[in-house]
Design an enzyme around this catalytic site. Structure first.
Site, short mmCIF file in Angstrom:
data_model
loop_
_atom_site.label_atom_id
_atom_site.label_comp_id
_atom_site.label_asym_id
_atom_site.label_seq_id
_atom_site.Cartn_x
_atom_site.Cartn_y
_atom_site.Cartn_z
N SER A 210 0.89 -1.01 0.00
CA SER A 210 0.06 0.09 -0.09
C SER A 210 1.01 1.36 -0.07
O SER A 210 1.54 1.69 -0.98
CB SER A 210 -1.04 -0.10 1.14
N HIS B 269 -4.82 -1.30 -3.84
CA HIS B 269 -6.32 -1.76 -3.48
C HIS B 269 -7.19 -1.35 -4.65
O HIS B 269 -8.24 -0.97 -4.45
CB HIS B 269 -6.49 -0.60 -2.34
#
Length: 240
Positions: free
Chosen positions: A130, A166
């Site tokens: 991330s 994501h």
């Protein structure tokens, strides 16, 4: 260091799967690139404010594993006298998720932007999930500034282009990424679902890997006629 003497970056889309007390498959993949039976790995959670629970969890994951684990915390002050010496003595550096904007601001205050570039040039394997994936690129999509996703354009720039994590789990990521590339805010780049990761060798995307079946990665490019999104072949790391 990587066994092949080349520079490696593994940018993970988030949501790494882990079994009880096991090292996540993406991290194990990074460790295997070193070719060492007992690789040294340093973990950083600057993006999560150096939450000690995350650090303890990482040490717990490595219990019984031959890797030699250390961590670098910067809050409220560095936990080691010489962060550069610690980081440049590693085989793998792994960066956790959270706020990429806050993380890079703190890194720059402590000179870690320069140190990470030295680590990359030295062949230390760099990996992250991330925020820890976005940071190696020029920019990406982030929630660092509030609940609404927006552009982040102040990455380390070790790798050209942008990165979007994501991609499948947060509905706003895909349309925003398309919009930001279309209007020129972000450069063309790579997007990864949770569980998928992009492996760059030197400056080239060499492989897409996943810790679960069905996790995908995409090349997203801005064209005169609009946005091109190409799904890339992803290799499942298996169940072992």
């Amino acid at each position: 260091m990587a066994a092949d003497g080349r520079r490696h970056v593994i940018a993970i889309g988030g949501g790494m799967l882990v079994s009880d007390r096991k090292v996540p498959r993406h991290i194990d993949y990074a460790l295997r690139l070193t070719g060492r039976p007992d690789p040294r790995i340093c973990v950083l959670n600057t993006a999560g404010g150096d939450d000690p629970r995350w650090t303890l969890l990482m040490y717990d994951r490595f219990a019984g594993h031959p890797a030699r684990v250390s961590h670098l915390a910067l809050f409220p002050m560095p936990n080691v006298a010489d962060p550069e010496d610690l980081l440049l003595s590693q085989d793998v550096i792994f960066v956790g998720g959270g706020s990429v904007a806050n993380m890079l601001a703190v890194w720059r205050v402590h000179g870690l932007d320069v140190i990470m570039r030295k680590a990359w040039q030295a062949g230390i394997v760099l990996a992250g999930s991330s925020a820890g994936g976005i940071c190696w690129f020029e920019g990406g999509t982030t929630d660092s500034f509030g609940r609404e996703l927006c552009a982040f354009t102040d990455g380390l720039g070790l790798l050209a282009g942008s990165y979007c994590p994501h991609y499948d789990s947060e509905p706003r990521r895909r349309p925003l990424y398309h919009q930001l590339i279309a209007d020129g805010t972000l450069s063309s780049g790579i997007a990864c679902d949770d569980g998928a990761a992009a492996h760059f060798t030197d400056d080239t995307l060499t492989e897409l890997i996943a810790d679960r079946p069905g996790a995908s990665a995409y090349r997203v490019e801005g064209l005169a006629s609009g946005i091109s999104e190409t799904q890339l072949e992803t290799r499942f790391l298996g169940t072992a």
